[in-house]
Design an enzyme around this catalytic site. Sequence first.
Site, mmCIF file in Angstrom:
data_model
loop_
_atom_site.group_PDB
_atom_site.id
_atom_site.type_symbol
_atom_site.label_atom_id
_atom_site.label_comp_id
_atom_site.label_asym_id
_atom_site.label_seq_id
_atom_site.Cartn_x
_atom_site.Cartn_y
_atom_site.Cartn_z
ATOM 1 N N THR A 73 -1.831 -1.455 3.219
ATOM 2 C CA THR A 73 -2.184 -1.775 1.838
ATOM 3 C C THR A 73 -2.874 -0.614 1.129
ATOM 4 O OG1 THR A 73 -4.214 -2.855 2.566
ATOM 5 C CG2 THR A 73 -2.310 -4.267 2.157
ATOM 6 N N CYS A 74 -3.625 0.205 1.853
ATOM 7 C CA CYS A 74 -4.325 1.325 1.213
ATOM 8 C C CYS A 74 -3.369 2.334 0.605
ATOM 9 C CB CYS A 74 -5.247 2.021 2.210
ATOM 10 S SG CYS A 74 -6.618 0.985 2.734
ATOM 11 N N THR A 75 -2.191 2.462 1.213
ATOM 12 C CA THR A 75 -1.217 3.442 0.716
ATOM 13 C C THR A 75 0.013 2.771 0.097
ATOM 14 O OG1 THR A 75 -0.190 3.570 2.909
ATOM 15 C CG2 THR A 75 -1.917 5.186 2.400
#
Length: 153
Positions: free
Chosen positions: A121-123
């Site tokens: 989710t961060c990227t």
Amino acid sequence: MPSLIHRMDFLCQAFHDIVPDHLLNCFSHGDLQSLMFGVHEVQIESMMKHVEYGESIAETSQIVQWFWTYVSSLSNQRRLELLQWITGITCLPIGGFSRLGRRIKLVQDVAGPDRLPTVSTCTFTLHLPKYRSFSQLKEKFDLATSDYVFGIV
């Protein structure tokens, strides 16, 4: 302690102190809702335009075509859930995918076809195993994004 009515009056007055009435009249109820809470409609064509593909996967590959067929088959609510699963966000900003700040990235996962798809989710990265059929992709995505696995039970 002030009553709920008094608190609501204070809140409205504070809002009007920041945004004058003549500016509010420029917006419809729907416009204000979108500005404050985001857009709750996932347009597939826009999503497709704002996705990038990793080195090991092509936009024309069978797995990518199955993925878009799957996304197209989902209701808007399920597309929002998929968006949240991939990115961690619950709705789109005004301007849609072009205003996210980064693109969703599809990459080929080295895991076997029996594995579930995974995300970072961060990227905004979706890792797609190389499934053998559309029905297998659908089954794995439905399971991976279900309420039970997603933790919303």
